[in-house]
Design a protein around this motif. Sequence first.
Motif, PDB file in Angstrom:
ATOM      1  N   VAL A  18       0.850  -1.183   0.000  1.00  0.00           N
ATOM      2  CA  VAL A  18       0.000   0.000   0.000  1.00  0.00           C
ATOM      3  C   VAL A  18       0.890   1.237   0.000  1.00  0.00           C
ATOM      4  O   VAL A  18       1.757   1.387   0.853  1.00  0.00           O
ATOM      5  N   THR A  19       0.686   2.098  -0.979  1.00  0.00           N
ATOM      6  CA  THR A  19       1.560   3.261  -1.105  1.00  0.00           C
ATOM      7  C   THR A  19       0.757   4.551  -1.098  1.00  0.00           C
ATOM      8  O   THR A  19       1.056   5.483  -1.826  1.00  0.00           O
ATOM      9  N   GLU A  20      -0.253   4.617  -0.283  1.00  0.00           N
ATOM     10  CA  GLU A  20      -1.046   5.838  -0.171  1.00  0.00           C
ATOM     11  C   GLU A  20      -0.169   6.978   0.329  1.00  0.00           C
ATOM     12  O   GLU A  20       0.664   6.794   1.218  1.00  0.00           O
ATOM     13  N   ASN A  21      -0.355   8.152  -0.237  1.00  0.00           N
ATOM     14  CA  ASN A  21       0.447   9.319   0.132  1.00  0.00           C
ATOM     15  C   ASN A  21       0.231   9.670   1.605  1.00  0.00           C
ATOM     16  O   ASN A  21      -0.873  10.015   2.004  1.00  0.00           O
ATOM     17  N   PRO A  22       1.269   9.622   2.449  1.00  0.00           N
ATOM     18  CA  PRO A  22       1.095   9.905   3.869  1.00  0.00           C
ATOM     19  C   PRO A  22       1.202  11.385   4.221  1.00  0.00           C
ATOM     20  O   PRO A  22       0.888  11.785   5.335  1.00  0.00           O
ATOM     21  N   ILE A  23       1.705  12.208   3.265  1.00  0.00           N
ATOM     22  CA  ILE A  23       1.906  13.637   3.529  1.00  0.00           C
ATOM     23  C   ILE A  23       1.151  14.423   2.469  1.00  0.00           C
ATOM     24  O   ILE A  23       1.704  14.815   1.438  1.00  0.00           O
ATOM     25  N   THR A 106      20.587  12.249  12.696  1.00  0.00           N
ATOM     26  CA  THR A 106      19.556  11.204  12.588  1.00  0.00           C
ATOM     27  C   THR A 106      18.544  11.500  11.492  1.00  0.00           C
ATOM     28  O   THR A 106      17.835  10.585  11.049  1.00  0.00           O
ATOM     29  N   LEU A 107      18.464  12.750  11.056  1.00  0.00           N
ATOM     30  CA  LEU A 107      17.385  13.124  10.134  1.00  0.00           C
ATOM     31  C   LEU A 107      17.561  12.627   8.709  1.00  0.00           C
ATOM     32  O   LEU A 107      16.574  12.219   8.078  1.00  0.00           O
ATOM     33  N   PRO A 108      18.776  12.639   8.136  1.00  0.00           N
ATOM     34  CA  PRO A 108      18.877  12.095   6.773  1.00  0.00           C
ATOM     35  C   PRO A 108      18.382  10.660   6.649  1.00  0.00           C
ATOM     36  O   PRO A 108      17.578  10.367   5.742  1.00  0.00           O
ATOM     37  N   PRO A 109      18.798   9.718   7.511  1.00  0.00           N
ATOM     38  CA  PRO A 109      18.239   8.366   7.350  1.00  0.00           C
ATOM     39  C   PRO A 109      16.732   8.311   7.606  1.00  0.00           C
ATOM     40  O   PRO A 109      16.026   7.531   6.971  1.00  0.00           O
ATOM     41  N   LEU A 110      16.230   9.147   8.514  1.00  0.00           N
ATOM     42  CA  LEU A 110      14.797   9.156   8.790  1.00  0.00           C
ATOM     43  C   LEU A 110      14.024   9.684   7.589  1.00  0.00           C
ATOM     44  O   LEU A 110      13.061   9.057   7.125  1.00  0.00           O
ATOM     45  N   TYR A 111      14.443  10.828   7.065  1.00  0.00           N
ATOM     46  CA  TYR A 111      13.681  11.467   5.987  1.00  0.00           C
ATOM     47  C   TYR A 111      13.876  10.753   4.642  1.00  0.00           C
ATOM     48  O   TYR A 111      12.937  10.622   3.863  1.00  0.00           O
ATOM     49  N   VAL A 112      15.093  10.284   4.375  1.00  0.00           N
ATOM     50  CA  VAL A 112      15.284   9.506   3.149  1.00  0.00           C
ATOM     51  C   VAL A 112      14.549   8.177   3.275  1.00  0.00           C
ATOM     52  O   VAL A 112      14.082   7.611   2.272  1.00  0.00           O
ATOM     53  N   TYR A 118       7.876   5.522   0.402  1.00  0.00           N
ATOM     54  CA  TYR A 118       6.760   6.016  -0.420  1.00  0.00           C
ATOM     55  C   TYR A 118       7.302   6.654  -1.703  1.00  0.00           C
ATOM     56  O   TYR A 118       7.035   7.812  -2.004  1.00  0.00           O
ATOM     57  N   PRO A 119       8.051   5.909  -2.517  1.00  0.00           N
ATOM     58  CA  PRO A 119       8.763   6.526  -3.647  1.00  0.00           C
ATOM     59  C   PRO A 119       7.866   7.065  -4.745  1.00  0.00           C
ATOM     60  O   PRO A 119       8.266   7.977  -5.472  1.00  0.00           O
ATOM     61  N   PHE A 120       6.663   6.498  -4.885  1.00  0.00           N
ATOM     62  CA  PHE A 120       5.802   6.914  -5.991  1.00  0.00           C
ATOM     63  C   PHE A 120       4.552   7.657  -5.536  1.00  0.00           C
ATOM     64  O   PHE A 120       3.763   8.105  -6.374  1.00  0.00           O
ATOM     65  N   SER A 121       4.351   7.791  -4.230  1.00  0.00           N
ATOM     66  CA  SER A 121       3.106   8.395  -3.754  1.00  0.00           C
ATOM     67  C   SER A 121       3.281   9.791  -3.179  1.00  0.00           C
ATOM     68  O   SER A 121       2.313  10.553  -3.101  1.00  0.00           O
ATOM     69  N   VAL A 126       7.266  17.420  -2.050  1.00  0.00           N
ATOM     70  CA  VAL A 126       7.626  16.850  -0.749  1.00  0.00           C
ATOM     71  C   VAL A 126       8.825  15.927  -0.900  1.00  0.00           C
ATOM     72  O   VAL A 126       9.761  15.957  -0.094  1.00  0.00           O
ATOM     73  N   TYR A 127       8.792  15.097  -1.933  1.00  0.00           N
ATOM     74  CA  TYR A 127       9.934  14.201  -2.220  1.00  0.00           C
ATOM     75  C   TYR A 127      11.223  15.007  -2.315  1.00  0.00           C
ATOM     76  O   TYR A 127      12.227  14.691  -1.663  1.00  0.00           O
ATOM     77  N   GLU A 128      11.208  16.068  -3.134  1.00  0.00           N
ATOM     78  CA  GLU A 128      12.429  16.833  -3.345  1.00  0.00           C
ATOM     79  C   GLU A 128      12.856  17.540  -2.071  1.00  0.00           C
ATOM     80  O   GLU A 128      14.047  17.584  -1.740  1.00  0.00           O
ATOM     81  N   TYR A 129      11.897  18.083  -1.326  1.00  0.00           N
ATOM     82  CA  TYR A 129      12.296  18.832  -0.140  1.00  0.00           C
ATOM     83  C   TYR A 129      12.817  17.917   0.961  1.00  0.00           C
ATOM     84  O   TYR A 129      13.730  18.297   1.706  1.00  0.00           O
ATOM     85  N   LEU A 130      12.286  16.719   1.073  1.00  0.00           N
ATOM     86  CA  LEU A 130      12.842  15.768   2.041  1.00  0.00           C
ATOM     87  C   LEU A 130      14.300  15.460   1.709  1.00  0.00           C
ATOM     88  O   LEU A 130      15.139  15.304   2.613  1.00  0.00           O
ATOM     89  N   MET A 131      14.616  15.377   0.435  1.00  0.00           N
ATOM     90  CA  MET A 131      15.995  15.128   0.024  1.00  0.00           C
ATOM     91  C   MET A 131      16.878  16.348   0.314  1.00  0.00           C
ATOM     92  O   MET A 131      18.009  16.217   0.817  1.00  0.00           O
ATOM     93  N   ILE A 132      16.363  17.539   0.009  1.00  0.00           N
ATOM     94  CA  ILE A 132      17.110  18.766   0.291  1.00  0.00           C
ATOM     95  C   ILE A 132      17.341  18.918   1.792  1.00  0.00           C
ATOM     96  O   ILE A 132      18.445  19.245   2.249  1.00  0.00           O
ATOM     97  N   PHE A 133      16.291  18.703   2.551  1.00  0.00           N
ATOM     98  CA  PHE A 133      16.347  18.770   4.008  1.00  0.00           C
ATOM     99  C   PHE A 133      17.483  17.882   4.514  1.00  0.00           C
ATOM    100  O   PHE A 133      18.306  18.301   5.346  1.00  0.00           O
ATOM    101  N   SER A 134      17.555  16.663   3.997  1.00  0.00           N
ATOM    102  CA  SER A 134      18.575  15.709   4.427  1.00  0.00           C
ATOM    103  C   SER A 134      19.972  16.195   4.084  1.00  0.00           C
ATOM    104  O   SER A 134      20.900  16.116   4.911  1.00  0.00           O
ATOM    105  N   ARG A 135      20.142  16.691   2.871  1.00  0.00           N
ATOM    106  CA  ARG A 135      21.459  17.213   2.454  1.00  0.00           C
ATOM    107  C   ARG A 135      21.893  18.360   3.354  1.00  0.00           C
ATOM    108  O   ARG A 135      23.057  18.424   3.795  1.00  0.00           O
TER     109      ARG A 135
END
Length: 312
Positions: A18-23, A106-112, A118-121, A126-135
């Motif tokens: 199940v890949t329903e968008n959680p955010i 701890t945040l990069p492993p959590l957010y990535v 949820y790679p497709f949902s 949000v996907y891009e910002y989670l990656m930016i946030f981690s970097r």
Amino acid sequence: MTFKSVYYEEIMQKSPEVTENPIRLSEEDRAKVGVLIRASHRSPMSLEDVLPWNDGIDKSKLPKREDGGWIYGTEQWRGLTGDQQRELLWKELARDISMFIWLEQTLPPLYVGYVNKYPFSLHPEVYEYLMIFSREEITHTLMFRRYMKMAGLPLFSPPKGFYAQFTQQLPTLHPVFGILSTLMIEWGTELSVMYLTQRDEVDPLTRKMIHAHHMEEARHIAFGKRVIESFFASTPAEALAPIRDQFAQIYRSYKDEFTFNRDIGLHTSFPFPIDVADDAAVAQVRTSENNRRLNSERLGELDRWLAQLGIQ
């Protein structure tokens, strides 16, 4: 602190497929996240260039305003020499920076982890910002560690309970728990260090580092607020009730540890003037007139926002 919610236990029991968008965000919020993304790409932090490292750190100056000391105004504070008072303020700053280091690594492993789960949902923004946030958090951690080494400051132990939550528990739960936990701790610490350091009497490199960190953290906070406000506005009241209760407890524990950390007694070159094993003595420090004033002034914005969500 263990997170418990029947609502989320049901979510987590769903099939992994199940890949329903959680955010879920509104179109307006997605556009605002897009603004944050563009700002991050325009001015990414460079570890080498973010600070004038060659200027060094002047520990004869204050690391933060004097009345921001944990035991400021007490009989024990007045019993210290000027050099001891200044050393104590520097060690207290070391705790604040240690808190950033332990949290932000701890945040990069959590957010990535959310991205991978949820790679497709996820919304593309949000996907891009989670990656930016981690970097950005990785760069912040490296900056803080370089600063601590230059200043000769000790790394405090991980915050009791919180570090295990971020490394072990939160990765297994719905992203809202991780994002709200991150927002609460990061926003509170950010409000405090900005309040305490942006003054002329503070060591210039310290002041500049805190401000440079703030420029990116302000975007992280804006992202977290939009996600959490959207979630609370769209989630049934019966599901929010236990979340509110849990995070109210977490915030109280955070404030206690943030106001006075017992580990300070391990790091001073002189006998710490308070028995950190004495719960009554520690409680007296945490509820001192000065600390009540400090928390009201520096954390008021976060207090009000949480109260609007029913977390109080």
